[in-house]
Design an enzyme around this catalytic site. Structure first.
Site, PDB file in Angstrom:
ATOM      1  N   GLY A  11       0.818  -1.207   0.000  1.00 14.73           N
ATOM      2  CA  GLY A  11       0.000   0.000   0.000  1.00 14.73           C
ATOM      3  C   GLY A  11       0.850   1.254   0.000  1.00 14.73           C
ATOM      4  O   GLY A  11       0.583   2.212   0.730  1.00 14.73           O
ATOM      5  N   ALA A  12       1.874   1.265  -0.861  1.00 13.53           N
ATOM      6  CA  ALA A  12       2.919   2.285  -0.755  1.00 13.53           C
ATOM      7  C   ALA A  12       2.721   3.500  -1.646  1.00 13.53           C
ATOM      8  O   ALA A  12       3.537   4.419  -1.604  1.00 13.53           O
ATOM      9  CB  ALA A  12       4.276   1.652  -1.069  1.00 13.53           C
ATOM     10  N   SER A  13       1.682   3.543  -2.439  1.00 12.31           N
ATOM     11  CA  SER A  13       1.583   4.624  -3.428  1.00 12.31           C
ATOM     12  C   SER A  13       1.074   5.938  -2.852  1.00 12.31           C
ATOM     13  O   SER A  13       1.151   6.972  -3.516  1.00 12.31           O
ATOM     14  CB  SER A  13       0.699   4.192  -4.594  1.00 12.31           C
ATOM     15  OG  SER A  13      -0.625   3.924  -4.173  1.00 12.31           O
ATOM     16  N   ARG A  14       0.554   5.923  -1.618  1.00 14.09           N
ATOM     17  CA  ARG A  14       0.021   7.156  -1.046  1.00 14.09           C
ATOM     18  C   ARG A  14       0.080   7.111   0.477  1.00 14.09           C
ATOM     19  O   ARG A  14       0.357   6.071   1.079  1.00 14.09           O
ATOM     20  CB  ARG A  14      -1.422   7.385  -1.502  1.00 14.09           C
ATOM     21  CG  ARG A  14      -2.367   6.262  -1.087  1.00 14.09           C
ATOM     22  CD  ARG A  14      -3.804   6.566  -1.481  1.00 14.09           C
ATOM     23  NE  ARG A  14      -3.953   6.707  -2.925  1.00 14.09           N
ATOM     24  CZ  ARG A  14      -5.088   7.058  -3.521  1.00 14.09           C
ATOM     25  NH1 ARG A  14      -6.155   7.310  -2.792  1.00 14.09           N
ATOM     26  NH2 ARG A  14      -5.155   7.154  -4.832  1.00 14.09           N
ATOM     27  N   VAL A  63      -3.194  -7.591  -1.961  1.00 13.82           N
ATOM     28  CA  VAL A  63      -2.568  -8.427  -0.928  1.00 13.82           C
ATOM     29  C   VAL A  63      -3.545  -9.385  -0.284  1.00 13.82           C
ATOM     30  O   VAL A  63      -3.135 -10.364   0.352  1.00 13.82           O
ATOM     31  CB  VAL A  63      -1.881  -7.558   0.148  1.00 13.82           C
ATOM     32  CG1 VAL A  63      -0.741  -6.760  -0.448  1.00 13.82           C
ATOM     33  CG2 VAL A  63      -2.880  -6.652   0.849  1.00 13.82           C
ATOM     34  N   ASN A  89       1.479  -2.143   5.262  1.00 14.65           N
ATOM     35  CA  ASN A  89       0.774  -0.868   5.395  1.00 14.65           C
ATOM     36  C   ASN A  89      -0.570  -0.849   4.673  1.00 14.65           C
ATOM     37  O   ASN A  89      -1.432  -0.025   5.001  1.00 14.65           O
ATOM     38  CB  ASN A  89       1.664   0.258   4.850  1.00 14.65           C
ATOM     39  CG  ASN A  89       0.938   1.567   4.715  1.00 14.65           C
ATOM     40  OD1 ASN A  89       0.669   2.257   5.703  1.00 14.65           O
ATOM     41  ND2 ASN A  89       0.575   1.930   3.490  1.00 14.65           N
ATOM     42  N   TYR A 154     -12.895  -1.900  10.936  1.00 11.62           N
ATOM     43  CA  TYR A 154     -11.527  -1.373  10.949  1.00 11.62           C
ATOM     44  C   TYR A 154     -10.846  -1.686  12.276  1.00 11.62           C
ATOM     45  O   TYR A 154      -9.702  -2.169  12.309  1.00 11.62           O
ATOM     46  CB  TYR A 154     -11.561   0.134  10.712  1.00 11.62           C
ATOM     47  CG  TYR A 154     -10.202   0.760  10.513  1.00 11.62           C
ATOM     48  CD1 TYR A 154      -9.501   0.586   9.322  1.00 11.62           C
ATOM     49  CD2 TYR A 154      -9.615   1.537  11.511  1.00 11.62           C
ATOM     50  CE1 TYR A 154      -8.254   1.166   9.124  1.00 11.62           C
ATOM     51  CE2 TYR A 154      -8.372   2.121  11.325  1.00 11.62           C
ATOM     52  CZ  TYR A 154      -7.690   1.938  10.134  1.00 11.62           C
ATOM     53  OH  TYR A 154      -6.452   2.509   9.945  1.00 11.62           O
TER      54      TYR A 154
END
Length: 246
Positions: A11-14, A63, A89, A154
Protein backbone atom coordinates in the site's frame (compact mmCIF):
# COMPACT_ATOMS: atom_id res chain seq x y z
CA UNK A 1 20.66 3.67 8.77
CA UNK A 2 19.30 1.22 6.19
CA UNK A 3 22.05 1.24 3.57
CA UNK A 4 22.18 -1.97 1.55
CA UNK A 5 18.88 -3.30 2.88
CA UNK A 6 15.76 -4.02 0.84
CA UNK A 7 12.30 -2.99 2.06
CA UNK A 8 8.97 -4.25 0.75
CA UNK A 9 6.16 -1.82 1.55
CA UNK A 10 2.54 -2.68 0.83
CA UNK A 11 0.00 0.00 0.00
CA UNK A 12 2.92 2.28 -0.76
CA UNK A 13 1.58 4.62 -3.43
CA UNK A 14 0.02 7.16 -1.05
CA UNK A 15 -0.31 8.34 2.54
CA UNK A 16 1.74 6.73 5.27
CA UNK A 17 3.11 4.00 2.99
CA UNK A 18 4.38 6.56 0.50
CA UNK A 19 6.22 8.52 3.18
CA UNK A 20 7.72 5.36 4.65
CA UNK A 21 9.02 4.41 1.20
CA UNK A 22 10.60 7.83 0.69
CA UNK A 23 12.18 7.98 4.14
CA UNK A 24 13.55 4.44 3.91
CA UNK A 25 15.02 5.23 0.50
CA UNK A 26 16.62 8.36 1.92
CA UNK A 27 18.09 6.14 4.63
CA UNK A 28 19.71 3.96 1.95
CA UNK A 29 17.24 1.10 1.48
CA UNK A 30 16.28 -0.39 -1.86
CA UNK A 31 12.51 -0.28 -2.19
CA UNK A 32 9.92 -2.74 -3.50
CA UNK A 33 6.65 -0.82 -3.84
CA UNK A 34 3.34 -2.65 -3.70
CA UNK A 35 0.22 -0.85 -4.87
CA UNK A 36 -3.18 -1.48 -6.35
CA UNK A 37 -5.29 0.66 -8.62
CA UNK A 38 -3.21 3.64 -9.72
CA UNK A 39 -0.05 2.85 -11.69
CA UNK A 40 0.66 6.53 -12.32
CA UNK A 41 0.95 7.25 -8.60
CA UNK A 42 3.21 4.24 -8.13
CA UNK A 43 5.46 5.20 -11.04
CA UNK A 44 5.69 8.81 -9.85
CA UNK A 45 6.81 7.57 -6.45
CA UNK A 46 9.33 5.21 -8.05
CA UNK A 47 10.91 8.14 -9.87
CA UNK A 48 11.21 10.09 -6.62
CA UNK A 49 12.86 7.13 -4.92
CA UNK A 50 15.31 6.55 -7.77
CA UNK A 51 16.65 10.06 -7.15
CA UNK A 52 18.06 8.70 -3.88
CA UNK A 53 20.43 6.42 -5.82
CA UNK A 54 18.79 3.23 -4.63
CA UNK A 55 16.98 0.50 -6.55
CA UNK A 56 13.20 0.58 -6.78
CA UNK A 57 10.57 -1.59 -8.46
CA UNK A 58 6.78 -1.52 -8.37
CA UNK A 59 4.41 -4.47 -8.00
CA UNK A 60 0.67 -4.30 -8.51
CA UNK A 61 -1.05 -6.83 -6.29
CA UNK A 62 -4.16 -7.21 -4.16
CA UNK A 63 -2.57 -8.43 -0.93
CA UNK A 64 -5.83 -10.06 0.15
CA UNK A 65 -5.41 -12.54 -2.72
CA UNK A 66 -3.35 -15.41 -1.31
CA UNK A 67 -2.02 -16.71 -4.64
CA UNK A 68 -1.36 -13.28 -6.11
CA UNK A 69 0.56 -12.35 -2.95
CA UNK A 70 2.70 -15.45 -3.31
CA UNK A 71 3.54 -14.54 -6.90
CA UNK A 72 4.45 -11.00 -5.88
CA UNK A 73 6.79 -12.24 -3.16
CA UNK A 74 8.42 -14.61 -5.66
CA UNK A 75 8.89 -11.71 -8.08
CA UNK A 76 10.35 -9.43 -5.38
CA UNK A 77 12.80 -12.10 -4.23
CA UNK A 78 13.78 -12.76 -7.83
CA UNK A 79 14.39 -9.06 -8.46
CA UNK A 80 16.13 -8.17 -5.19
CA UNK A 81 17.44 -11.58 -3.99
CA UNK A 82 16.16 -10.94 -0.47
CA UNK A 83 13.88 -8.77 1.66
CA UNK A 84 15.27 -7.38 4.90
CA UNK A 85 12.31 -5.19 5.90
CA UNK A 86 8.60 -5.82 5.45
CA UNK A 87 6.13 -3.02 6.10
CA UNK A 88 2.51 -4.17 6.05
CA UNK A 89 0.77 -0.87 5.39
CA UNK A 90 -2.01 -1.71 2.92
CA UNK A 91 -5.36 -0.91 4.46
CA UNK A 92 -8.87 0.40 3.87
CA UNK A 93 -11.73 1.65 6.04
CA UNK A 94 -15.50 1.33 5.62
CA UNK A 95 -16.99 3.33 8.47
CA UNK A 96 -20.56 2.67 9.57
CA UNK A 97 -22.50 1.81 12.72
CA UNK A 98 -22.69 -1.94 13.21
CA UNK A 99 -26.38 -1.92 12.32
CA UNK A 100 -25.56 -0.53 8.86
CA UNK A 101 -22.36 -2.38 8.02
CA UNK A 102 -22.73 -4.47 4.88
CA UNK A 103 -21.21 -7.93 4.97
CA UNK A 104 -19.10 -7.23 1.89
CA UNK A 105 -17.67 -4.05 3.40
CA UNK A 106 -16.79 -5.88 6.61
CA UNK A 107 -15.16 -8.72 4.68
CA UNK A 108 -13.21 -6.35 2.41
CA UNK A 109 -11.72 -4.52 5.40
CA UNK A 110 -10.75 -7.74 7.17
CA UNK A 111 -9.36 -9.28 3.99
CA UNK A 112 -7.06 -6.38 3.13
CA UNK A 113 -6.07 -5.12 6.58
CA UNK A 114 -5.61 -8.44 8.37
CA UNK A 115 -5.57 -11.33 5.92
CA UNK A 116 -3.42 -9.31 3.52
CA UNK A 117 -0.77 -8.80 6.18
CA UNK A 118 -0.92 -12.48 7.08
CA UNK A 119 -0.51 -13.45 3.42
CA UNK A 120 2.64 -11.37 2.94
CA UNK A 121 4.19 -12.53 6.23
CA UNK A 122 3.45 -16.17 5.42
CA UNK A 123 4.98 -16.00 1.95
CA UNK A 124 8.12 -14.22 3.21
CA UNK A 125 8.40 -16.47 6.27
CA UNK A 126 10.68 -19.10 4.64
CA UNK A 127 13.08 -16.44 3.37
CA UNK A 128 13.32 -14.75 6.77
CA UNK A 129 13.80 -18.12 8.47
CA UNK A 130 16.50 -19.22 6.04
CA UNK A 131 18.46 -15.98 6.40
CA UNK A 132 17.91 -15.79 10.16
CA UNK A 133 17.33 -12.05 9.93
CA UNK A 134 14.61 -9.59 9.05
CA UNK A 135 12.29 -6.94 10.38
CA UNK A 136 8.49 -6.85 10.10
CA UNK A 137 6.57 -3.66 10.80
CA UNK A 138 2.78 -3.77 10.80
CA UNK A 139 0.86 -0.50 10.53
CA UNK A 140 -1.99 -0.95 12.99
CA UNK A 141 -4.10 1.81 14.59
CA UNK A 142 -5.14 3.14 17.96
CA UNK A 143 -8.58 1.83 16.94
CA UNK A 144 -7.20 -1.66 17.44
CA UNK A 145 -6.19 -0.79 20.99
CA UNK A 146 -9.33 0.92 22.27
CA UNK A 147 -12.05 0.41 19.66
CA UNK A 148 -13.90 3.25 17.96
CA UNK A 149 -17.55 3.92 17.26
CA UNK A 150 -18.65 3.34 13.65
CA UNK A 151 -15.37 1.52 12.92
CA UNK A 152 -16.18 -2.03 13.98
CA UNK A 153 -14.57 -3.65 10.94
CA UNK A 154 -11.53 -1.37 10.95
CA UNK A 155 -10.97 -1.70 14.69
CA UNK A 156 -11.41 -5.48 14.54
CA UNK A 157 -8.93 -5.78 11.69
CA UNK A 158 -6.33 -3.63 13.45
CA UNK A 159 -6.86 -5.43 16.76
CA UNK A 160 -6.28 -8.68 14.94
CA UNK A 161 -3.15 -7.23 13.34
CA UNK A 162 -1.80 -6.35 16.77
CA UNK A 163 -2.41 -9.92 17.97
CA UNK A 164 -0.76 -11.22 14.79
CA UNK A 165 2.23 -8.96 15.46
CA UNK A 166 2.78 -10.44 18.91
CA UNK A 167 2.36 -14.00 17.64
CA UNK A 168 4.83 -13.53 14.78
CA UNK A 169 7.30 -11.85 17.17
CA UNK A 170 7.22 -14.90 19.45
CA UNK A 171 7.51 -17.38 16.59
CA UNK A 172 10.43 -15.69 14.85
CA UNK A 173 12.43 -14.29 17.76
CA UNK A 174 14.54 -17.43 17.95
CA UNK A 175 15.78 -16.73 14.43
CA UNK A 176 16.73 -13.13 15.20
CA UNK A 177 13.72 -11.66 13.38
CA UNK A 178 11.74 -8.82 14.94
CA UNK A 179 8.09 -7.92 14.47
CA UNK A 180 6.52 -4.73 15.81
CA UNK A 181 3.41 -2.67 15.18
CA UNK A 182 2.91 1.06 14.88
CA UNK A 183 -0.49 2.36 15.98
CA UNK A 184 -1.16 5.79 14.47
CA UNK A 185 -3.87 8.09 15.71
CA UNK A 186 -5.27 10.89 13.56
CA UNK A 187 -2.82 11.28 10.67
CA UNK A 188 -3.43 13.66 7.76
CA UNK A 189 -3.94 11.28 4.82
CA UNK A 190 -6.52 10.58 2.13
CA UNK A 191 -8.11 8.04 4.49
CA UNK A 192 -8.83 10.69 7.11
CA UNK A 193 -9.71 13.48 4.65
CA UNK A 194 -13.43 12.88 5.19
CA UNK A 195 -13.07 14.17 8.76
CA UNK A 196 -13.77 17.89 8.35
CA UNK A 197 -15.33 20.93 9.99
CA UNK A 198 -16.50 20.82 13.60
CA UNK A 199 -16.07 17.05 13.73
CA UNK A 200 -12.37 17.41 12.98
CA UNK A 201 -12.00 20.32 15.42
CA UNK A 202 -13.64 18.28 18.18
CA UNK A 203 -11.37 15.32 17.45
CA UNK A 204 -8.23 17.45 17.54
CA UNK A 205 -9.41 19.03 20.79
CA UNK A 206 -9.30 15.54 22.35
CA UNK A 207 -5.64 15.11 21.40
CA UNK A 208 -3.27 16.36 24.13
CA UNK A 209 -0.82 17.77 21.54
CA UNK A 210 -3.77 19.58 19.94
CA UNK A 211 -2.94 18.72 16.34
CA UNK A 212 -3.23 15.98 13.77
CA UNK A 213 -0.13 13.99 12.92
CA UNK A 214 1.67 13.85 9.59
CA UNK A 215 2.75 10.74 7.67
CA UNK A 216 6.35 11.62 8.51
CA UNK A 217 5.57 11.20 12.22
CA UNK A 218 4.89 7.53 11.47
CA UNK A 219 7.59 7.01 8.85
CA UNK A 220 10.41 8.22 11.11
CA UNK A 221 9.47 5.58 13.66
CA UNK A 222 9.28 2.94 10.93
CA UNK A 223 12.83 3.78 9.82
CA UNK A 224 14.05 3.45 13.40
CA UNK A 225 12.32 0.09 13.90
CA UNK A 226 13.80 -1.16 10.62
CA UNK A 227 17.32 -0.17 11.64
CA UNK A 228 19.88 -2.03 13.70
CA UNK A 229 19.25 0.49 16.50
CA UNK A 230 15.99 -1.35 17.23
CA UNK A 231 17.37 -4.89 17.05
CA UNK A 232 16.35 -5.65 20.66
CA UNK A 233 12.76 -4.44 20.28
CA UNK A 234 10.11 -6.97 19.27
CA UNK A 235 6.45 -7.65 19.90
CA UNK A 236 5.79 -4.00 20.72
CA UNK A 237 2.86 -1.79 19.72
CA UNK A 238 4.01 1.83 19.62
CA UNK A 239 1.40 4.57 19.47
CA UNK A 240 1.93 7.66 17.31
CA UNK A 241 -1.15 9.58 18.36
CA UNK A 242 -0.20 12.85 20.02
CA UNK A 243 -1.24 11.45 23.38
CA UNK A 244 -4.77 10.50 22.30
CA UNK A 245 -4.66 7.17 24.13
CA UNK A 246 -2.81 8.22 27.28
Amino acid sequence: MLKGKTALITGASRGIGRQIAIDMAQSGANIALNYIGNPNEAEALRQIILEENVSCAIYECDVSDYNASKKMIDDVLNDFSNVDILVNNAGIARDNPILRIKEKDYNDVMDINLKGSFNIIKHLYPSFMKRRSGTIINIASVCGLRGWQWQASYAASKGGLIALTKTVAKELAGRGITCNAIAPGLIETDMTASLTGDKKKDFIASIPLMRAGQPSDVSKLAVFLASDLASYITGEVIKVDGGLCI
